[in-house]
Design an enzyme around this catalytic site. Structure first.
Site, PDB file in Angstrom:
ATOM      1  N   ASP A 181      44.055  18.334 -18.310  1.00 32.80           N
ATOM      2  CA  ASP A 181      44.254  19.662 -17.974  1.00 32.80           C
ATOM      3  C   ASP A 181      45.439  19.541 -17.763  1.00 32.80           C
ATOM      4  O   ASP A 181      45.869  19.943 -16.683  1.00 32.80           O
ATOM      5  CB  ASP A 181      43.516  19.819 -16.767  1.00 32.80           C
ATOM      6  CG  ASP A 181      43.287  21.440 -15.763  1.00 32.80           C
ATOM      7  OD1 ASP A 181      43.922  22.184 -16.163  1.00 32.80           O
ATOM      8  OD2 ASP A 181      43.877  21.054 -14.272  1.00 32.80           O
ATOM      9  N   ASP A 223      46.933  14.381 -11.397  1.00 40.95           N
ATOM     10  CA  ASP A 223      45.678  15.586 -11.428  1.00 40.95           C
ATOM     11  C   ASP A 223      44.995  14.627 -12.707  1.00 40.95           C
ATOM     12  O   ASP A 223      44.375  15.371 -13.472  1.00 40.95           O
ATOM     13  CB  ASP A 223      45.593  16.864 -11.319  1.00 40.95           C
ATOM     14  CG  ASP A 223      44.510  17.594 -10.808  1.00 40.95           C
ATOM     15  OD1 ASP A 223      43.479  17.040 -10.948  1.00 40.95           O
ATOM     16  OD2 ASP A 223      44.601  19.063 -11.040  1.00 40.95           O
TER      17      ASP A 223
HETATM   18  N1  LIG Z   1      50.416  11.208  -5.645  1.00 37.82           N
HETATM   19  C1  LIG Z   1      50.750  11.947  -5.447  1.00 37.82           C
HETATM   20  N2  LIG Z   1      52.026  12.402  -4.517  1.00 37.82           N
HETATM   21  C2  LIG Z   1      52.658  13.309  -4.371  1.00 37.82           C
HETATM   22  N3  LIG Z   1      51.670  14.434  -4.360  1.00 37.82           N
HETATM   23  C3  LIG Z   1      50.676  14.590  -4.896  1.00 37.82           C
HETATM   24  C4  LIG Z   1      50.662  13.651  -5.579  1.00 37.82           C
HETATM   25  N4  LIG Z   1      48.923  13.666  -6.142  1.00 37.82           N
HETATM   26  C5  LIG Z   1      49.342  15.333  -6.134  1.00 37.82           C
HETATM   27  N5  LIG Z   1      49.430  15.579  -4.765  1.00 37.82           N
HETATM   28  C6  LIG Z   1      50.235  17.058  -4.738  1.00 37.82           C
HETATM   29  O1  LIG Z   1      48.479  17.915  -4.530  1.00 37.82           O
HETATM   30  C7  LIG Z   1      49.353  18.894  -4.861  1.00 37.82           C
HETATM   31  C8  LIG Z   1      47.647  18.780  -5.623  1.00 37.82           C
HETATM   32  O2  LIG Z   1      47.769  17.553  -6.732  1.00 37.82           O
HETATM   33  P1  LIG Z   1      45.951  17.374  -7.779  1.00 37.82           P
HETATM   34  O3  LIG Z   1      46.030  16.002  -8.483  1.00 37.82           O
HETATM   35  O4  LIG Z   1      46.580  18.530  -9.065  1.00 37.82           O
HETATM   36  O5  LIG Z   1      44.597  18.048  -7.386  1.00 37.82           O
HETATM   37  P2  LIG Z   1      44.022  19.424  -7.943  1.00 37.82           P
HETATM   38  O6  LIG Z   1      42.726  18.527  -8.280  1.00 37.82           O
HETATM   39  O7  LIG Z   1      43.360  20.256  -6.509  1.00 37.82           O
HETATM   40  O8  LIG Z   1      44.959  20.716  -8.728  1.00 37.82           O
HETATM   41  C9  LIG Z   1      49.557  18.414  -6.609  1.00 37.82           C
HETATM   42  O9  LIG Z   1      50.342  19.639  -6.983  1.00 37.82           O
HETATM   43  C10 LIG Z   1      51.429  17.711  -5.501  1.00 37.82           C
HETATM   44  O10 LIG Z   1      51.263  19.166  -4.935  1.00 37.82           O
HETATM   45 MG   LIG Z   2      46.195  20.159 -10.215  1.00 42.43          MG
END
Ligand SMILES: Nc1ncnc2c1ncn2[C@@H]1O[C@H](COP(=O)(O)OP(=O)(O)O)[C@@H](O)[C@H]1O
Ligand SMILES: [Mg+2]
Length: 242
Positions: free
Chosen positions: A175, A191
């Site tokens: 992804d 993610d």
């Molecule tokens: N380890 C992290 N540190 C800082 N921000 C994070 C982290 N993981 C996620 N985020 C924040 O949360 C958002 C969504 O996380 P993500 O893992 O992409 O989840 P989703 O499955 O909702 O897309 C990211 O774009 C970022 O802004």
């Molecule tokens: Mg994401």
């Protein structure tokens, strides 16, 4: 700021926000001292909510998969094709728990291979704790909105991460896009719940999709390499290093 959790009672503050399964998992993580502060929400995605938090004064990201997510059927395909999780069947809850564990394992493999990803710290049920990538409780921007000095160098760096992920960690992100890359000085991959091992029947097609996404984004900012050539190079290197 967030709720400081000196004892479990203070969790009651959050009872209106979290379901019972999530609260139990949060209690456990607080009890084990893996969470000392639950801060404000960072992101509300399709399947998960991400909160800022702290562990011993250090920033952490608390990613909470919603049990009632609409997408749990799509999750099954990424689980059953992956030998590590192929035996997972059953209820919505079990799928979400397996998914959370899968993201933890994927991050651990990527981290061990030296790829810049948030260091995974712990998981319990539908909750994943990882290193916080950001500053002053604010996450680094997603690549899509980041100010990148040298797009060509960043493009090459990301291709390098994809290759290391495939050849060394034996994973495909599946992804990858400008949404799942954070940027500050360098790109970080995030993610990874859907990332699969190379034995997944669709691993190569997921890799091709990732390559196309990255090329689509960077073609606006710099020259990009031929998609087929990128694929052949990565697949060729993976064959040399079984
Ligand atoms: N380890 C992290 N540190 C800082 N921000 C994070 C982290 N993981 C996620 N985020 C924040 O949360 C958002 C969504 O996380 P993500 O893992 O992409 O989840 P989703 O499955 O909702 O897309 C990211 O774009 C970022 O802004
Ligand atoms: Mg994401």
């Amino acid at each position: 700021m967030g709720v400081r959790l000196k004892d479990a009672d203070q969790m009651k503050v959050r009872e209106d926000v979290f379901d019972e399964v999530t609260l139990i998992a949060l209690y456990k993580l607080v009890h084990k001292k893996l969470i000392s502060v639950i801060g404000g929400p960072i992101s509300t995605g399709k399947e998960a909510n991400v909160f800022y938090g702290e562990q011993d004064g250090r920033g952490i990201a608390i990613k909470i998969y919603r049990i009632q997510t609409a997408n749990f059927k799509a999750m099954s395909e990424y689980l059953t094709g992956d030998r590590r999780f192929s035996s997972i069947r059953g209820s919505r809850k079990e799928i979400i728990f397996a998914w959370t564990k899968k993201e933890y394992s994927n991050l651990a493999r990527a981290y061990e291979a030296g790829i810049p990803v948030p260091q995974p710290l712990a998981f319990d049920r539908n909750i994943l704790l990882m290193e916080f990538l950001g500053e002053s409780e604010r996450p680094y921007p997603q690549l899509r909105v980041a100010a990148v000095d040298d797009p060509a160098a960043t493009y090459r760096e990301i291709l390098g991460y994809m290759e290391t992920l495939f050849v060394k960690a034996r994973l495909v992100h599946a992804d990858l896009s400008e949404y799942n890359i954070l940027y500050a000085q360098r790109p970080y991959l995030i993610d990874m719940g859907q990332a699969v091992t190379l034995d997944h029947p669709r691993a190569a097609s997921f890799l091709f999709r990732d390559v196309k996404n990255i090329n689509r984004f960077f073609s606006r900012y710099c020259d990009v390499q031929d998609e087929e050539e990128i694929m052949q190079r990565i697949l060729g290197k993976a064959r040399q290093e079984p």
